[in-house]
Design a protein around this motif. Structure first.
Motif, short mmCIF file in Angstrom:
data_model
loop_
_atom_site.label_atom_id
_atom_site.label_comp_id
_atom_site.label_asym_id
_atom_site.label_seq_id
_atom_site.Cartn_x
_atom_site.Cartn_y
_atom_site.Cartn_z
N CYS A 192 9.67 1.11 -2.95
CA CYS A 192 10.44 1.78 -1.91
C CYS A 192 9.55 2.73 -1.10
O CYS A 192 10.04 3.60 -0.38
CB CYS A 192 11.66 2.47 -2.47
SG CYS A 192 11.34 3.38 -3.97
N ASN A 193 8.22 2.57 -1.22
CA ASN A 193 7.31 3.21 -0.26
C ASN A 193 7.48 2.55 1.11
O ASN A 193 7.24 3.16 2.14
CB ASN A 193 5.85 3.12 -0.74
CG ASN A 193 5.44 1.73 -1.20
OD1 ASN A 193 6.26 0.81 -1.28
ND2 ASN A 193 4.17 1.57 -1.52
N ALA A 194 7.91 1.30 1.12
CA ALA A 194 8.10 0.56 2.37
C ALA A 194 9.38 1.01 3.06
O ALA A 194 10.34 1.42 2.41
CB ALA A 194 8.19 -0.93 2.08
N THR A 238 0.45 9.94 -0.40
CA THR A 238 1.36 8.83 -0.71
C THR A 238 2.76 9.14 -0.18
O THR A 238 3.04 10.26 0.26
CB THR A 238 1.48 8.60 -2.25
OG1 THR A 238 2.23 9.69 -2.81
CG2 THR A 238 0.13 8.49 -2.92
N THR A 239 3.63 8.15 -0.29
CA THR A 239 5.02 8.34 0.11
C THR A 239 5.80 9.09 -0.98
O THR A 239 6.98 9.33 -0.81
CB THR A 239 5.70 6.99 0.37
OG1 THR A 239 5.64 6.22 -0.83
CG2 THR A 239 5.00 6.23 1.50
N LYS A 240 5.14 9.38 -2.09
CA LYS A 240 5.74 10.09 -3.23
C LYS A 240 6.93 9.32 -3.82
O LYS A 240 7.89 9.91 -4.29
CB LYS A 240 6.15 11.51 -2.84
CG LYS A 240 4.98 12.37 -2.31
CD LYS A 240 5.39 13.81 -2.19
CE LYS A 240 4.41 14.66 -1.42
NZ LYS A 240 3.09 14.82 -2.01
N VAL A 265 -5.39 3.93 0.12
CA VAL A 265 -4.71 2.63 0.10
C VAL A 265 -3.45 2.73 -0.75
O VAL A 265 -3.22 3.75 -1.40
CB VAL A 265 -5.64 1.54 -0.49
CG1 VAL A 265 -6.83 1.31 0.41
CG2 VAL A 265 -6.11 1.93 -1.90
N THR A 266 -2.66 1.69 -0.75
CA THR A 266 -1.51 1.64 -1.65
C THR A 266 -1.95 0.95 -2.94
O THR A 266 -3.13 0.59 -3.08
CB THR A 266 -0.30 0.95 -0.97
OG1 THR A 266 0.86 1.12 -1.79
CG2 THR A 266 -0.55 -0.54 -0.74
N SER A 267 -1.04 0.73 -3.87
CA SER A 267 -1.46 0.23 -5.19
C SER A 267 -1.20 -1.25 -5.37
O SER A 267 -1.35 -1.77 -6.47
CB SER A 267 -0.72 1.00 -6.29
OG SER A 267 -0.93 2.37 -6.10
N TYR A 299 -1.18 5.14 11.28
CA TYR A 299 -1.47 5.29 9.84
C TYR A 299 -0.80 6.57 9.36
O TYR A 299 -0.82 7.57 10.08
CB TYR A 299 -3.00 5.36 9.64
CG TYR A 299 -3.42 6.02 8.34
CD1 TYR A 299 -3.47 5.30 7.15
CD2 TYR A 299 -3.75 7.38 8.32
CE1 TYR A 299 -3.83 5.92 5.97
CE2 TYR A 299 -4.12 8.01 7.13
CZ TYR A 299 -4.16 7.28 5.96
OH TYR A 299 -4.53 7.90 4.78
N VAL A 300 -0.22 6.52 8.18
CA VAL A 300 0.31 7.74 7.56
C VAL A 300 -0.41 7.96 6.25
O VAL A 300 -0.47 7.07 5.41
CB VAL A 300 1.81 7.64 7.20
CG1 VAL A 300 2.50 8.97 7.38
CG2 VAL A 300 2.51 6.55 7.97
N GLY A 301 -0.96 9.15 6.07
CA GLY A 301 -1.65 9.45 4.83
C GLY A 301 -2.61 10.61 5.04
O GLY A 301 -2.65 11.22 6.12
N GLY A 306 9.67 10.12 7.14
CA GLY A 306 9.84 10.88 8.38
C GLY A 306 8.57 11.56 8.86
O GLY A 306 8.56 12.28 9.85
N ARG A 307 7.45 11.32 8.14
CA ARG A 307 6.19 11.97 8.53
C ARG A 307 5.69 11.42 9.86
O ARG A 307 5.84 10.23 10.14
CB ARG A 307 5.09 11.70 7.48
CG ARG A 307 5.32 12.39 6.16
CD ARG A 307 4.20 12.07 5.18
NE ARG A 307 4.22 10.68 4.77
CZ ARG A 307 3.29 10.12 3.97
NH1 ARG A 307 2.27 10.84 3.55
NH2 ARG A 307 3.38 8.87 3.61
N PRO A 308 5.07 12.29 10.71
CA PRO A 308 4.48 11.78 11.94
C PRO A 308 3.33 10.82 11.60
O PRO A 308 2.52 11.12 10.71
CB PRO A 308 3.95 13.03 12.65
CG PRO A 308 4.02 14.13 11.68
CD PRO A 308 4.93 13.74 10.55
P1 IMP Z 1 1.87 4.85 -1.71
O1 IMP Z 1 2.01 3.40 -1.43
O2 IMP Z 1 3.17 5.61 -1.63
O3 IMP Z 1 1.10 5.12 -2.97
O4 IMP Z 1 0.97 5.50 -0.54
C1 IMP Z 1 -0.39 5.13 -0.35
C2 IMP Z 1 -0.72 5.10 1.13
O5 IMP Z 1 -0.03 4.02 1.76
C3 IMP Z 1 -0.28 6.35 1.91
O6 IMP Z 1 -1.22 6.57 2.95
C4 IMP Z 1 1.07 5.95 2.48
O7 IMP Z 1 1.42 6.69 3.61
C5 IMP Z 1 0.82 4.50 2.80
N1 IMP Z 1 2.03 3.66 2.80
C6 IMP Z 1 2.69 3.19 1.72
N2 IMP Z 1 3.73 2.42 2.10
C7 IMP Z 1 3.70 2.38 3.44
C8 IMP Z 1 4.49 1.70 4.41
O8 IMP Z 1 5.43 0.97 4.12
N3 IMP Z 1 4.15 1.90 5.72
C9 IMP Z 1 3.10 2.68 6.07
N4 IMP Z 1 2.33 3.32 5.20
C10 IMP Z 1 2.63 3.17 3.90
#
Ligand code: IMP
Ligand code: MG
Length: 329
Positions: free
Chosen positions: A39-41, A123-125, A188-190, A221-223, A249-251
């Motif tokens: 649900c990071n997506a 991360t998206t936490k 990166v994501t995992s 890009y968000v991160g 909701g992050r910019p």
């Molecule tokens: P995580 O996937 O939450 O561990 O986040 C790792 C990195 O991937 C962070 O920079 C997040 O902002 C980015 N990220 C994760 N999922 C998404 C997505 O669906 N869209 C854009 N960035 C994402």
């Protein structure tokens, strides 16, 4: 069995949801399978004039297609049920349509708490990193062990290999620039975000017909890493393009399109069909810039930039489509 794959060629948020939604309308798919992430997506989908933001559930459900959260995904049961309710409240019939692979992994409260403390990656936490870590250290929890999910569990092998005329649309999450192997590690994501990851969800390589690569006419890009160059134009891009995270909701940090990244993603994913979203946003900021080979290229108008993109992939026989943000397809 036949299958098509949707992948994001940049850093996520390129509009995969829109493409999935569009392709599902054809009525040719029997299944839509999410193949990575959790649900990071955040997929923003416009359906019958309403906006829906889904995190776990594939867009197939909007068209009455069996929608499966595949074994490459991690699931937060609480978020899953919240989303089911959101769909029901929005008038979407989910009955008998939504399933979770028995061998998908669970995001627990401990994963959430741990990821909540992240300050290194941005991360998206949502607990993704810790859930995948525990999966690979063989300390994880599979969906099949969670009682409250029992009505939704599916054996994806049985489902895809023992049914007639299976035609799957694989829906990816995140994007090439965030891929655990191909992205800018550690930012990166995992999970695996390339077309290869779809194959890990039970489909043989021979079944793949089209690979839909989705990109935006600029990049976001968000991160935690610095991504956006200095200059007011990039803030304008964010404002005009409404570039704020669908999940947090992050910019989003904005930049011009990096063709080198897109080209690499096209080749690695084996893209056959390419969609560029948000062409109208560059029109609104009245600039058409991109990077190639480390140089900034400036186009006089959108048509020239589109021609340049089309010419860049012509020798690979890739079909290219351009889409405007304001067109709700
Ligand atoms: P995580 O996937 O939450 O561990 O986040 C790792 C990195 O991937 C962070 O920079 C997040 O902002 C980015 N990220 C994760 N999922 C998404 C997505 O669906 N869209 C854009 N960035 C994402
Ligand atoms: Mg998104």
């Amino acid at each position: 069995m036949q299958a098509d794959i949707i992948v994001d060629l940049q850093y996520g948020d390129c509009g995969k949801g829109k493409v999935t939604h569009h392709l599902c309308k054809s009525g040719e798919y029997t299944h839509v399978v999410r193949y990575n992430g959790g649900c990071n997506a955040g997929h923003t989908i416009y359906h019958n004039g309403k906006e829906f933001i889904t995190h776990h559930i594939p867009a197939g459900v909007f068209f009455g297609i069996k929608s499966i959260i595949g074994p490459g995904c991690v699931v937060n049961p609480k978020q899953f049920f919240k989303e089911m309710q959101m769909l029901k409240d929005g008038g979407i019939d989910t009955e008998g349509l939504i399933y979770i692979a028995k061998n998908a992994h669970i995001i627990t409260g401990d994963h959430l708490a741990e990821d909540g403390k992240d300050s290194k990656i941005g991360t998206t936490k949502r607990g993704n990193g810790p859930a995948y870590r525990d999966k690979y250290s063989r300390d994880g929890l599979r969906a099949e062990t969670v009682d409250e999910l029992s009505d939704y569990l599916i054996d994806i092998y049985d489902e895809l290999h023992n049914s007639e005329n299976v035609n799957v649309l694989f829906e990816g999450a995140q994007g090439f620039g965030l891929d655990i192997d191909w992205g800018d590690y550690p930012y990166v994501t995992s999970s695996h975000c390339t077309s290869a990851a779809a194959l890990l969800n039970g489909v043989p390589p021979q079944a793949i017909r089209k690979v839909w690569g989705v990109a935006k006419m600029y990049e976001t890009y968000v991160g935690a890493k610095k991504f956006q160059p200095d200059g007011e134009i990039f803030n304008m891009l964010r404002k005009v393009g409404k570039e704020y995270g669908a999940t947090t909701g992050r910019p989003r940090q904005c930049n011009w399109m990096d063709w080198d990244l897109v080209e690499k993603a096209i080749k690695v994913n084996g893209v056959t069909d390419l969609v560029f979203n948000k062409v109208d946003i560059l029109e609104q900021v009245n600039k058409w810039n991109a990077y190639k080979g480390g140089n900034e290229i400036k186009f006089e108008n959108g048509e020239l930039m589109q021609k340049w993109i089309t010419d860049n992939v012509a020798s690979d026989g890739v079909r290219v489509y351009f889409s405007r943000d304001k067109d709700r397809i």
